[in-house]
Design a protein around this motif. Structure first.
Motif: not given
Length: 779
Positions: A643-649
């Motif tokens: 839930x804290x990730x962005x598209x990078x992760x």
């Protein structure tokens, strides 16, 4: 020159320190509020830029085409990793941590916008808005617009999905006892690779709960992998058992039905006259009121305008009535905004409200209530958000066309006038004015331009006024500073440095404060288009990298003159690295390709400031270093809660499971398509032609102004070359392609030319006696 010999260690130490800071601090980043439900992820915002008419459309996938045979109407295309029934079942086998099991009802009203909601015409929806957290819903699926089939299928899959060319109403289920089944549902993933279809219903069934649907769209949203729903009726009026299941969906199609003809969504922006649309909104309001009256009192209610109603996309209405949500705005981690959510968020919110674990394939995040405001103020602000988005879409094409024409005319006029040594002051002012336009497109969002009677005219007028004001400021402040210091004339670097500093400062400040200036900006992005919702877009990246490198080399020029070459190198690496770190930091800039392009630009500039050669091998190594750095950031972002990730992760996760190639090919195709853009390539060609001719034939092309500028301010050349390196690299690694390089050139070349014109006109150095000429070697 002894300081020049230590440039490689200095640059390597600086870049290594930045990498250590990034990699060490990233895992400690705290999860943002509103991410209690684990197993969810924010929507992808890897695609950046401005997807407008006449501009590069970034982050878009081509829509599908109709399939022949016995398949359902349309063809499905989804942006999602593959998922099978077993993985969904395993993910949903345990309740979501921290989520209280309860009843939840999704009332989909395709086509509903905040402009339709008011106290007189739609009293039920107006009253519900006062009891709920409300926000804008970006319904972008895959294509330019989202039909009801697209919207309901996206809720089913938890990822952006589309049914292709045959886009209209959802398919009608067949009755099976008390429930229903969508015919040939498996065709969606067997033929069209719509692997996520059925994820919502499968997760609910895996948790031991049942699903209830009223209307075809509701059945599509809640169908499991077999296309089945446990309770079904063709309409809300025919539905009887409202308390049988904890998860309920209702399709209220009264508002969108008049826009569907021959099973297709209308291909005009607005098919109905105002009176007919108001009547359709009243019918939808009455239908929603009838549903609310039948729901058990403890039911959490989501109301969503799930689709567009014509050929032009809009922001739609979203309401969430649950405990503690009244009077607040509605946002989510997917958009990192307090007043905007996306379609896949609905999937995550329904599951969380029912106490069901969210499958990891769902890219949305649960809704969250944010700031409190009066109902009228909230609705008015959300209406204006759609107005702003529509204005940006309308102005985008003409703006970039006008910018391309101005750039080409400027280079042609400069070529002719400089050969005759005529009109030098006018060329200088025009160069500064052109370079002031980009940052003015962001500064304009500090004013309420979208509240004007004709927002498009107000937007254009204010951009011109701000560019003129910044030009005057750039000319006046250095002159005043020189007068205060008792100098006979201002230096050559002051005006272009001020424009570059304002550009860099505005973009960095915007990154640190939530990117409110890039949202609904003609050179940023908008929720109506839905390519990006937060962070640094590709065009802003090009402007930021160029401005930062020009500012740092301007400051470095003074340090080199004072004999402090090592300090100049450290300044370029330090300030450039700081900007790069913000550009790539998850949740701040969240820019994947920008880091890859920024690293070689900084490194090349630092080497040239130190007077060292830049070989092709070194340049390639710097590009590789940028890729390694951003992948390290992405990997550590991937280690954080979903839930804290962005598209990078999430991209790091795709690399790990081998599903990243479609993303790469899609971005490559988008990049190549920009090479044919009539609004971007003229800027690239004109600026490069002017630069090349000015270097090969300086006397004929620019009356020698560029060589004079580089002689008077040697570090300026390093900044220009570094900016070009970042621009070219950024063009190759970003889906915005030519947009990146064109905007880097649009800012860098006029600023450098203005410095050269000033140097020729005054015959003086920047602010002091000319230093010994440093001629850095290039490839």
């Amino acid at each position: 020159m002894r300081g020049a010999g230590s440039i490689r260690p200095a640059v390597l130490v600086a870049l290594t320190a930045l990498a250590v800071i990034t990699l060490g601090a990233l895992p400690a980043t705290a999860a943002t509020a509103g991410t209690a439900a684990t197993g969810t992820a924010a929507t992808s915002t890897a695609s950046t830029g401005v997807a407008l008419a006449g501009t590069p459309s970034t982050g878009t996938a081509s829509t599908g085409t109709a399939s022949t045979g016995t398949a359902p109407v349309g063809a499905a295309i989804v942006e999602a990793p593959s998922v099978d029934s077993a993985s969904v079942t395993a993910a949903a086998s345990a309740a979501a941590p921290g989520a209280a099991a309860g009843r939840v009802a999704l009332i989909g009203v395709p086509g509903l916008a905040w402009a339709d909601v008011d106290a007189a015409s739609t009293p039920t929806l107006w009253r519900l808005a006062g009891q709920s957290a409300i926000g804008s819903l970006s319904v972008r699926a895959v294509g330019r617009t989202t039909c009801p089939y697209d919207g309901w299928l996206t809720v089913s899959a938890g990822v952006r999905s589309s049914v292709g060319a045959r886009c209209g109403p959802p398919p009608a289920p067949e009755r099976q006892g008390a429930g229903g089944r969508i015919p040939d549902f498996q065709w969606l993933w067997e033929v069209r690779d719509a692997d996520g279809a059925g994820s919502l219903g499968e997760a609910v069934h895996a948790a031991g709960e049942c699903t209830a649907a009223a209307g075809p769209g509701a059945a599509l949203a809640l169908a499991d992998r077999g296309g089945r729903v446990d309770r079904y009726a063709p309409s809300a009026a025919a539905f009887t058992d409202w308390s049988a299941c904890r998860v309920l969906a209702v399709d209220v199609d009264d508002l969108v039905r008049p826009y569907i003809q021959d099973e297709l969504l209308a291909e005009v922006p607005e098919r109905l006259p105002p009176a007919a649309r108001a009547a359709a909104a009243r019918a939808a309001d009455a239908a929603v009121g009838a549903v609310l009256a039948k729901l058990p009192p403890d039911t959490a209610v989501l109301v969503a305008g799930l689709a567009d109603h014509g050929s032009e996309p809009h922001l739609r209405a979203a309401m969430w009535r649950a405990s503690g949500t009244a009077g607040q705005l509605l946002g989510g981690m997917s958009t990192r905004r307090d007043d905007m959510v996306i379609l896949p968020d609905i999937t995550a919110t329904v599951l969380q409200a029912a106490g069901v674990a969210v499958p990891p394939t769902v890219v949305g995040s649960p809704w969250r209530a944010t700031a409190t405001a009066a109902p009228a103020e909230r609705v008015t602000a959300l209406r204006h958000a759609d107005v702003a988005g529509q204005a940006i879409r309308g102005v985008g094409g003409p703006f970039f066309t006008a910018l391309a024409v101005l750039q080409v005319l400027f280079y042609a006029a400069a070529f002719l006038l400089l050969r005759r040594r005529r009109g030098l002051p006018a060329i200088r002012v025009a160069a500064l004015a052109l370079a002031s336009i980009p940052v003015s497109t962001y500064l304009v969002n500090l004013t309420p331009w979208h509240r004007a009677a004709v927002p498009e005219v107000a937007l254009a007028a204010e951009i011109v006024a701000l560019a003129a004001a910044l030009t005057a400021l750039a000319l006046g402040v250095p002159a005043l500073w020189a007068r205060l210091r008792g100098r006979p004339a201002a230096g050559v670097l002051g005006p272009p440095a001020l424009v570059a500093a304002v550009t860099a400062g505005v973009l960095l400040a915007d990154l640190l404060t939530g990117t409110s200036l890039q949202m609904n900006s003609v050179m940023g992005y908008t929720g109506v288009v839905g390519a990006r919702y937060y962070g640094l877009g590709n065009i802003p990246f090009a402007l930021l990298a160029t401005a930062v490198l020009l500012v740092t080399t301007t400051l470095a020029d003074g340090l080199v003159r004072a004999g402090r070459r090592r300090a100049a190198v450290a300044l370029v690496a330090g300030l450039g690295g700081f900007a790069m770190l913000l550009d790539g930091w998850p949740g701040v800039g969240s820019d994947f390709g920008g880091v890859i392009a920024f690293v070689p630009g900084i490194a090349v500039t630092a080497l040239l400031v130190a007077g060292r050669r830049v070989s092709v091998v070194k340049l390639g190594a710097f590009c590789v270093a940028g890729g390694v750095l951003v992948m390290a950031i992405a990997y550590l972002d991937h280690l954080r809660p979903a839930g804290s990730q962005t598209h990078l992760g999430r991209f790091a996760g795709q690399v790990a499971d081998g599903t990243f190639l479609p993303v790469i090919w899609r971005k490559l195709g988008a990049m190549l398509s920009t090479l044919l853009s009539p609004n971007l390539m003229p800027v690239v060609i004109a600026a490069f032609a002017f630069l090349v001719f000015a270097v090969l034939r300086p006397g004929a092309a620019s009356a020698g102004v560029l060589p004079v500028a580089f002689e008077r301010a040697p570090m300026l050349r390093a900044g220009l070359i570094g900016a070009l390196v970042s621009g070219v690299t950024g063009m190759l690694v970003n889906d915005s392609g030519a947009a990146v390089l064109s905007m880097a050139l649009a800012l860098a070349v006029p600023l450098v030319l203005s410095a050269g014109v000033r140097a020729v006109a005054t015959g003086a150095g920047p602010d002091a006696e000319p230093a010994p000429v440093l001629r850095p070697a290039t490839t």
